[in-house]
Design an enzyme around this catalytic site. Structure first.
Site, short mmCIF file in Angstrom:
data_model
loop_
_atom_site.label_atom_id
_atom_site.label_comp_id
_atom_site.label_asym_id
_atom_site.label_seq_id
_atom_site.Cartn_x
_atom_site.Cartn_y
_atom_site.Cartn_z
N SER A 121 -1.62 -1.09 -4.06
CA SER A 121 -2.78 -0.46 -3.43
C SER A 121 -2.47 1.00 -3.07
O SER A 121 -1.41 1.30 -2.53
CB SER A 121 -3.15 -1.24 -2.16
N HIS A 180 0.85 -1.20 0.00
CA HIS A 180 0.00 0.00 0.00
C HIS A 180 0.88 1.24 0.00
O HIS A 180 1.80 1.37 0.81
CB HIS A 180 -0.92 0.02 1.21
N SER A 181 0.59 2.17 -0.92
CA SER A 181 1.29 3.45 -1.03
C SER A 181 2.79 3.19 -1.21
O SER A 181 3.18 2.54 -2.18
CB SER A 181 0.98 4.31 0.20
N MET A 182 3.65 3.66 -0.32
CA MET A 182 5.08 3.39 -0.45
C MET A 182 5.35 1.90 -0.59
O MET A 182 6.25 1.47 -1.32
CB MET A 182 5.84 3.93 0.76
#
Length: 256
Positions: free
Chosen positions: A116, A88-90
């Site tokens: 994500s 997710h993200s990073m």
């Protein structure tokens, strides 16, 4: 010997291992509750970066590829025969880099990857959050919505977690995307319909990262929809891991 890079919830008899790559400032605690909800067939292993959780006394890393190399080695040594990545993200960018390293080094690859809440890495936001003065940095964290208000208001606690948070945002800011060959694993993208940081246009580039690109799955919620609407997210993720997909609900909109 267990690697410090991995925190696994043992599940004897599980057929698939899911490696979860946390977002900036995140740690294993945010993902460990998923283990029970993923069912008996999926064993959860969360990536553990230095500077937080059980590794809080270690200096945090600021180099994406240095982290990816060590994670790739840890996953290879982990010996799972069937596994998947969720970032997710990073964490989505980090998972992509780990998969690229595994490809280059001819290591075992995940069967499935889920990116994500993340723009395509070739179009990341270059805002230098890590260099902001502390009051402004805390305001930006508050805007992003991933840090509870009681944590942001706790000065002593924030002094403990700020170095890892700043290091993670520096890792993202300094990351240089390099085009590469499409990866073999299937790739799906999860996104929040109210996420002001990630638009549909920001996601199209993900299609070039996999020779078996799947779909973009839209969920109700902002940047942290994975926690805001966890039931829908885990239902879709479980369906992908099992090779099926649940019918869309009001909080889970799937589009090509």
């Amino acid at each position: 010997m267990t690697s410090p890079w991995l925190i696994r919830v043992p599940k004897p008899g599980a057929r698939t291992r899911l490696y979860a790559f946390p977002y900036a400032g995140g740690n294993a605690a945010a993902f460990l509750p998923w283990s029970a909800r993923l069912g008996s067939g999926v064993e959860l292993s969360v990536i553990s970066l230095p500077g937080r959780g059980p590794r809080r006394l270690e200096p945090p890393l600021r180099d994406m590829r240095q982290a990816a190399l060590q994670i790739a080695a840890a996953i290879s040594a982990d010996g799972a025969s069937d596994f998947a990545f969720f970032g997710h993200s990073m964490g989505a960018v980090l998972a992509l880099e780990v998969a690229r390293i595994c490809t280059l080094m001819h290591l075992r690859l995940p069967r499935l990857m889920v990116a994500s809440g993340c723009r395509w890495p070739g179009a990341l936001d270059r805002e230098p959050l890590h260099d902001l003065p502390t009051p402004a940095f805390l305001d930006r964290l508050r805007d992003l919505g991933g840090t509870p208000e009681d944590v942001l208001a706790h000065d002593e606690l924030m002094q403990i977690v700020l170095p890892a948070l700043r290091a993670d945002f520096a890792m993202l800011h300094d990351y240089v995307y390099r085009p590469g060959l499409a990866l073999k694993p299937a790739l799906h993208v999860f996104a929040g319909q109210q996420d002001s940081r990630v638009s549909a246009d920001d996601l199209t580039g993900w299609q070039q990262e996999s020779a078996a690109f799947g779909q973009v799955h839209w969920f109700e919620g902002g940047h942290f929809f994975l926690h805001q609407h966890e039931t829908a997210v885990l239902a879709t993720l479980s369906g992908l891991l099992a090779g099926t997909q649940p019918a869309p609900t009001l909080s889970d909109h799937t589009c090509n």
